[in-house]
Design a protein around this motif. Structure first.
Motif, mmCIF file in Angstrom:
data_model
loop_
_atom_site.group_PDB
_atom_site.id
_atom_site.type_symbol
_atom_site.label_atom_id
_atom_site.label_comp_id
_atom_site.label_asym_id
_atom_site.label_seq_id
_atom_site.Cartn_x
_atom_site.Cartn_y
_atom_site.Cartn_z
ATOM 1 N N ASP A 227 50.976 -80.818 43.090
ATOM 2 C CA ASP A 227 51.651 -80.235 41.934
ATOM 3 C C ASP A 227 50.802 -80.432 40.686
ATOM 4 O OD1 ASP A 227 54.111 -78.784 41.708
ATOM 5 O OD2 ASP A 227 55.130 -80.435 42.731
ATOM 6 N N ASP A 228 51.150 -79.671 39.668
ATOM 7 C CA ASP A 228 50.484 -79.819 38.377
ATOM 8 C C ASP A 228 50.821 -81.174 37.773
ATOM 9 O OD1 ASP A 228 49.236 -78.945 35.823
ATOM 10 O OD2 ASP A 228 51.305 -79.027 35.129
ATOM 11 N N TYR B 163 42.919 -82.671 44.199
ATOM 12 C CA TYR B 163 43.897 -82.081 43.280
ATOM 13 C C TYR B 163 44.053 -80.601 43.584
ATOM 14 C CZ TYR B 163 46.111 -80.857 38.790
ATOM 15 O OH TYR B 163 46.970 -80.407 37.810
ATOM 16 N N PRO C 128 46.919 -78.194 42.670
ATOM 17 C CA PRO C 128 48.213 -77.878 42.052
ATOM 18 C C PRO C 128 48.825 -76.556 42.493
ATOM 19 C CG PRO C 128 46.425 -77.541 40.496
ATOM 20 C CD PRO C 128 45.820 -78.215 41.686
ATOM 21 N N ASP C 129 48.022 -75.659 43.046
ATOM 22 C CA ASP C 129 48.531 -74.351 43.461
ATOM 23 C C ASP C 129 48.761 -74.248 44.968
ATOM 24 O OD1 ASP C 129 48.403 -73.358 40.807
ATOM 25 O OD2 ASP C 129 46.253 -73.015 41.044
#
Length: 310
Positions: free
Chosen positions: A9-10, A28, A30-31
């Motif tokens: 997640d963001d 990482y 996020p998308d």
């Protein structure tokens, strides 16, 4: 070196910086979708999530190496805690990160309700100047009942301390929790004395749909109703019934049992809810400020680092 933490997640970059300083490897993404996460989660010993998807048994089955799941948010209701306990997966919430935001937001909603700020604003915009119809109530001297006295309840009590109110707190799962900001009370006392009720409890099998007609009927005085915890704990028609009878003077919801459109508009209580000028709604943002965005990631990162060092 292979990353060990999957971030789905963001989050604020402060988490990434803290991981780098602690020489913790991460990926990482996020998308990333749930389906994409399922394909690679077996490679990771940790995961960071907010609210992207439910971490259920099917997901856990694909993550044999998972040691912890951290949530850059308050509460862990989108994670199956029973399965997590069975698999010895540590759950790491960051409730401290947005407690101030929630406390401020709910007090803001309360003051707006008590002083008809939304209604008065809309009336003036439509060419009406109605002073008497918008006579408000003062908060001073009233009794506020907090149902649940964890991080968010405690933060709200502290912020209420400047309003010269009595704060009664009930928490089924704590003992000796009274402090300088709140008096520990049983539900009988809160139901008898409260002028305002605000809920700060998680969504569990026990609390789902807890706030129903019978629950609200126990309050002996007309109350202002505040909900900034989880929408699933309330049956909205029960609150609407209380508004109709006058047992609820006004209601503020930052959360609802069904959120986002178009599903929200499809609920049989939605049209009734939004037509009322003594109801205030916000889109689940009480704990989502510019400041809490930073603090949630900071708190979660610090807890993860401490867990890995233990």
């Amino acid at each position: 070196m292979k990353a060990t933490i999957l971030i789905v997640d963001d989050i604020h970059e402060v988490m990434l910086k803290k991981f780098e300083q602690a020489d913790i490897h991460y990926n990482y993404q996020p998308d990333i979708s749930r389906e994409e996460a399922e394909k690679i989660i077996s490679n990771y010993s940790g995961m960071v999530i907010r609210s992207k998807f439910q971490v259920d048994k099917a997901f856990f089955d694909l993550a044999p190496n998972l040691r912890f799941i951290a949530r850059a948010g308050a509460g862990m209701d989108n994670i199956d805690d029973t399965v997590a306990a069975q698999r010895d997966v540590q759950l790491i919430p960051a409730n401290e990160g947005n407690r101030d935001a929630v406390g401020e937001h709910m007090i803001g909603m309360l003051l707006s309700l008590m002083n008809n700020l939304n209604r008065g604003d809309q009336q003036i915009r439509s060419g009406q100047w109605l002073r008497e119809a918008n006579r408000g109530y003062e908060l001073k001297g009233r009794t506020v009942g907090l149902i649940g006295y964890g991080h968010n309840g405690m933060a709200m009590a502290k912020k209420l301390s400047g309003f010269d109110v009595q704060v009664l707190a009930y928490d089924k799962y704590r003992i000796d929790y009274a402090d300088q900001y709140a008096v520990a009370a049983d539900m009988e006392k809160i139901c008898k004395e409260a002028d305002v009720i605000s809920f700060h409890i998680p969504l569990t099998d026990e609390t789902k749909g807890m706030i129903d007609v019978d629950y609200l009927a126990k309050f002996e005085k007309p109350v202002f109703f505040l909900l900034g915890a989880r929408g699933g704990i309330v049956q909205v028609p029960a609150v609407l019934s209380g508004l109709d009878s006058g047992s609820i003077i006004g209601a503020a919801f930052d959360v609802l049992p069904v959120e986002k459109f178009p599903k929200l508009a499809e609920q049989n209580w939605y049209a009734d809810l939004i037509r009322r000028d003594n109801v205030i709604l916000s889109p689940h943002v009480a704990g989502w400020t510019f400041e809490s965005y930073y603090k949630l990631s900071e708190v979660a990162a610090d807890k993860i680092i401490a867990f890995l060092a233990s």
